[in-house]
Design an enzyme around this catalytic site. Structure first.
Site, mmCIF file in Angstrom:
data_model
loop_
_atom_site.group_PDB
_atom_site.id
_atom_site.type_symbol
_atom_site.label_atom_id
_atom_site.label_comp_id
_atom_site.label_asym_id
_atom_site.label_seq_id
_atom_site.Cartn_x
_atom_site.Cartn_y
_atom_site.Cartn_z
ATOM 1 C CE LYS A 1 -5.913 42.734 30.480
ATOM 2 N NZ LYS A 1 -4.880 43.247 31.263
ATOM 3 C CE LYS B 1 3.922 52.887 39.382
ATOM 4 N NZ LYS B 1 3.758 51.660 39.412
ATOM 5 C CG HIS C 1 -9.249 39.535 29.876
ATOM 6 N ND1 HIS C 1 -8.463 39.903 30.881
ATOM 7 C CD2 HIS C 1 -9.150 38.495 29.157
ATOM 8 C CE1 HIS C 1 -7.849 38.557 31.425
ATOM 9 N NE2 HIS C 1 -7.901 37.784 30.461
ATOM 10 C CG ASN C 2 -8.380 43.169 33.380
ATOM 11 O OD1 ASN C 2 -8.063 42.370 32.381
ATOM 12 N ND2 ASN C 2 -7.421 43.713 33.932
ATOM 13 C CE LYS D 1 -1.671 45.727 40.194
ATOM 14 N NZ LYS D 1 -0.891 45.309 39.157
ATOM 15 C CD GLU E 1 -8.357 38.566 35.809
ATOM 16 O OE1 GLU E 1 -7.934 38.641 34.600
ATOM 17 O OE2 GLU E 1 -7.475 39.153 36.648
ATOM 18 C CB SER F 1 15.649 54.907 36.468
ATOM 19 O OG SER F 1 14.840 53.961 36.578
ATOM 20 C CG ASN G 1 -3.883 46.636 32.413
ATOM 21 O OD1 ASN G 1 -4.348 46.147 31.372
ATOM 22 N ND2 ASN G 1 -3.583 45.839 33.710
ATOM 23 C CB SER H 1 -4.452 39.417 29.377
ATOM 24 O OG SER H 1 -4.905 38.627 30.578
ATOM 25 N N GLY H 2 -2.101 38.181 30.939
ATOM 26 C CA GLY H 2 -1.145 37.255 31.214
ATOM 27 C C GLY H 2 -0.213 37.251 32.178
ATOM 28 C CB ALA I 1 8.774 47.608 35.706
ATOM 29 C CB VAL I 2 7.813 42.784 36.153
ATOM 30 C CG1 VAL I 2 6.430 43.368 36.774
ATOM 31 C CG2 VAL I 2 7.564 41.157 35.933
HETATM 32 P P1 NDP Z 1 4.571 49.360 36.598
HETATM 33 O O1 NDP Z 1 3.208 49.699 36.334
HETATM 34 O O2 NDP Z 1 5.056 49.171 38.049
HETATM 35 O O3 NDP Z 1 5.321 50.794 35.815
HETATM 36 C C1 NDP Z 1 6.916 50.659 36.121
HETATM 37 C C2 NDP Z 1 7.527 51.169 34.953
HETATM 38 O O4 NDP Z 1 6.952 52.706 34.546
HETATM 39 C C3 NDP Z 1 9.206 51.533 35.020
HETATM 40 O O5 NDP Z 1 9.499 51.240 34.158
HETATM 41 C C4 NDP Z 1 9.190 53.008 35.362
HETATM 42 O O6 NDP Z 1 10.546 53.633 35.213
HETATM 43 C C5 NDP Z 1 8.085 53.552 34.332
HETATM 44 N N1 NDP Z 1 7.718 54.839 34.538
HETATM 45 C C6 NDP Z 1 6.855 55.257 35.625
HETATM 46 N N2 NDP Z 1 6.531 56.388 35.611
HETATM 47 C C7 NDP Z 1 7.112 56.986 34.402
HETATM 48 C C8 NDP Z 1 7.398 58.173 33.767
HETATM 49 N N3 NDP Z 1 6.744 59.359 34.201
HETATM 50 N N4 NDP Z 1 8.324 58.101 32.762
HETATM 51 C C9 NDP Z 1 8.761 57.394 32.063
HETATM 52 N N5 NDP Z 1 8.792 55.913 32.734
HETATM 53 C C10 NDP Z 1 7.953 55.891 33.776
HETATM 54 O O7 NDP Z 1 5.271 48.194 35.628
HETATM 55 P P2 NDP Z 1 4.722 46.863 35.153
HETATM 56 O O8 NDP Z 1 5.839 46.253 34.363
HETATM 57 O O9 NDP Z 1 4.111 46.214 36.426
HETATM 58 O O10 NDP Z 1 3.561 47.146 34.270
HETATM 59 C C11 NDP Z 1 3.510 47.896 32.957
HETATM 60 C C12 NDP Z 1 2.193 48.336 32.506
HETATM 61 O O11 NDP Z 1 1.496 47.050 32.035
HETATM 62 C C13 NDP Z 1 1.250 48.984 33.333
HETATM 63 O O12 NDP Z 1 0.764 49.719 32.663
HETATM 64 C C14 NDP Z 1 0.493 47.792 33.886
HETATM 65 O O13 NDP Z 1 -0.741 48.043 34.138
HETATM 66 C C15 NDP Z 1 0.628 46.890 32.604
HETATM 67 N N6 NDP Z 1 0.088 45.308 32.837
HETATM 68 C C16 NDP Z 1 0.684 44.895 33.943
HETATM 69 C C17 NDP Z 1 0.344 43.514 34.240
HETATM 70 C C18 NDP Z 1 0.938 42.774 35.168
HETATM 71 O O14 NDP Z 1 0.360 41.626 35.602
HETATM 72 N N7 NDP Z 1 1.863 43.361 36.035
HETATM 73 C C19 NDP Z 1 -0.366 42.706 33.114
HETATM 74 C C20 NDP Z 1 -1.180 43.503 32.219
HETATM 75 C C21 NDP Z 1 -0.606 44.562 31.940
HETATM 76 P P3 NDP Z 1 11.581 53.826 36.262
HETATM 77 O O15 NDP Z 1 12.334 52.380 36.204
HETATM 78 O O16 NDP Z 1 12.396 54.816 35.797
HETATM 79 O O17 NDP Z 1 10.717 54.148 37.391
#
Ligand code: NDP
Length: 483
Positions: A182, A75, A185-186, A260, A189, A35, A102, A128-129, A11-12
């Site tokens: 971390k 997640k 830190h939050n 969150k 924040e 996926s 996180n 973080s960031g 994801a992002v």
């Molecule tokens: P998300 O937290 O939205 O998570 C989505 C990702 O998790 C997708 O790749 C998804 O795969 C995968 N996923 C979900 N369930 C499962 C599962 N059961 N098995 C395997 N993969 C799974 O993505 P973010 O990129 O926003 O964040 C990722 C992590 O980084 C999180 O823990 C978040 O708290 C942390 N974080 C986020 C920050 C932010 O600014 N967003 C900053 C710092 C940390 P699929 O594509 O298959 O659904």
């Protein structure tokens, strides 16, 4: 097996971190996502990265050099557990699984213990960031074993933000230490953001300045000792005009703050450690109060003071008032950081981590949301005295508090008088006064506790533990120490 590092979860955050890794000399990055679509998209959109895509955990493991190193970015919670279980099946002793999500630090402690039994290293890593940081250089807070740091250190150093020539990453401590730091830190924040919001609110209501004019105030502050990312973006947000209504954006955004949960974790953890992080707690509660729409609706008609800020209050000298708020903000910020570092100290003592507090303040100077000039002062304080028991007693901060305190008191008093909520400003001041007090009314509380529960008390003039026979002749007896 051509990749030296892998990322699971695209994801992002994961895809940006993978791109950051791939952009550094010497890295080849394997990528996997549950996926398939996300993997395909990332690989197609970024041919320059030279990603090694995998479509099963077996393929992912096979594409990695040993010791295999994989960063999980999914997640937090069950998803993380599921991915760890799958990786453990295909990895071997000596390999390294890094959770960059996180996670709650107690989950990290549990996972590290379980994974360690397989001979595989598990590292909980705070990142973080946000997405921008993940791509261009985050502040990284890894925990885990010394052994895993040998492999991981150089890789993380290559992708971390750089502040004043130093990479914003350090091996924080074992198992959950990174995620703990971390989390704090939050929490800081949250406090920082709430303080800035209170400053904005007081300026706006006290001077009648427009958000755009207040943006100029923050931009000006950002050239001084308050210089920080949060002050900088505050100016940007305040300057923004809504395209639909032509009103300041801040006036059309619903005033209910989301969260969150990491602020709540910081406070919950502080409560169990017995650390008074009152500024962080007030900031967290202020968000909850804001989001209770129904309670706010029924409370709207509650009586306010005579010169209610909602109707007829303005300050006489706007410029002087703004300067006082700046000082109050700075002093309260010192308190928030002091409380946050106090929580890290207490956490380190409780969980047996050796955390270098100066190093922590340095890795927050770049990449992360609370990056600020101010962190250099914290680093200096810990450089001078590593075991400093209360950060705000470092000479630099004492001087700053001395300079700020009259204004700070006046701002808190004014907010109370005119009915503008300033929970973080006022609780920070109360904390400061509590710390510096010669005597606290805690003595009376001990008396009350002894009265209703025979909880006993200690005396200032002799050793031992005492109890007054409240329901008897009220004489004092020496008692067993029941704490
Ligand atoms: P998300 O937290 O939205 O998570 C989505 C990702 O998790 C997708 O790749 C998804 O795969 C995968 N996923 C979900 N369930 C499962 C599962 N059961 N098995 C395997 N993969 C799974 O993505 P973010 O990129 O926003 O964040 C990722 C992590 O980084 C999180 O823990 C978040 O708290 C942390 N974080 C986020 C920050 C932010 O600014 N967003 C900053 C710092 C940390 P699929 O594509 O298959 O659904």
């Amino acid at each position: 097996n051509s990749a030296n590092i892998g990322v699971v979860g695209l994801a992002v955050m994961g895809s940006n971190l993978a791109r950051n890794l791939a952009s550094r000399e010497g890295n080849t990055v394997a990528v996997y996502n549950r996926s398939r679509a996300k993997t395909d998209e990332l690989v197609t959109e970024h041919p320059e990265a030279g990603f090694v895509p995998a479509f099963s955990y077996e393929e992912f493991a096979a594409s990695l050099q040993k010791p295999r190193t994989a960063v999980i970015m999914v997640k937090a919670g069950r998803a993380t557990d599921a991915v760890i279980e799958s990786l453990v099946e295909v990895f071997e002793p000596g390999d390294i699984i890094v959770d960059g999500g996180n996670a709650l630090f107690t989950d990290t402690i549990r996972r590290e213990k379980a994974v360690r039994e397989t001979g595989i290293n598990f590292v909980g890593m705070g990142v973080s960031g946000g997405e921008e940081g993940a791509l261009r250089g985050p502040s990284i807070m890894p925990g885990g074993s010394d052994e895993s740091w040998v492999t991981l250190g150089p890789i993380l150093t290559s992708i971390a933000a750089v502040a004043e020539g130093e990479p914003c990453v350090t091996h924080v401590g074992h198992n959950g230490a990174g995620h703990f730091v971390k989390m704090v830190h939050n929490g800081i924040e949250y406090a920082d953001m709430q303080l800035i919001a209170e400053a904005y609110d007081l300026i706006r209501r006290g001077t009648g300045k427009t958000p755009a004019q207040i943006a100029d105030v923050f931009a000006e502050w950002n050239r001084g000792e308050l210089e920080s990312y949060l002050i900088e973006i505050t100016a940007e947000v305040l300057r923004q005009v809504d395209a639909d209504t032509q009103k300041p954006l801040v006036d059309v955004i619903l005033d209910q703050a989301g969260a969150k949960g990491t602020g709540a974790w910081t406070v919950q953890t502080a409560l169990s450690l017995g650390v008074p992080v009152s500024g962080i707690a007030e900031a967290t509660f202020a968000r909850s109060l804001s989001s209770h729409a129904e309670q706010r609706e029924v409370s709207r008609g509650l009586p306010g003071p005579a010169d209610d800020a909602q109707s007829n209050w303005t300050v006489e000298d706007p410029e002087a008032f703004i300067e006082k708020i700046r000082l109050a903000l700075y002093a309260s910020k010192i308190v928030a950081y002091s409380q946050g570092f106090d929580e890290i100290r207490a956490g380190a003592a409780e969980y047996d981590w050796k955390i270098d507090l100066g190093a922590v303040s340095k890795i927050w100077r770049g990449g992360c949301i609370i990056r600020a000039q101010f962190l250099n002062r914290i680093a200096e304080a810990y450089d001078t005295e590593t075991e400093l028991p209360v950060l705000l007693t470092a000479p630099y901060f004492v001087e700053a508090l001395q300079r700020a305190q009259a204004a700070w008191r006046e701002v808190v008093a004014t907010s109370a008088r005119v009915g503008i909520p300033a929970p973080a400003f006022s609780s920070s001041l109360a904390y400061y006064d509590g710390l510096r007090a010669d005597r606290l009314p805690a003595a009376l509380i001990q008396g009350q506790r002894d009265f209703f529960g025979a909880h006993t008390y200690k005396r200032i003039d002799k050793d031992g533990t005492f109890h007054t026979l409240w329901s008897g002749d009220r004489s004092e007896i020496e008692a067993e120490d029941t704490h």
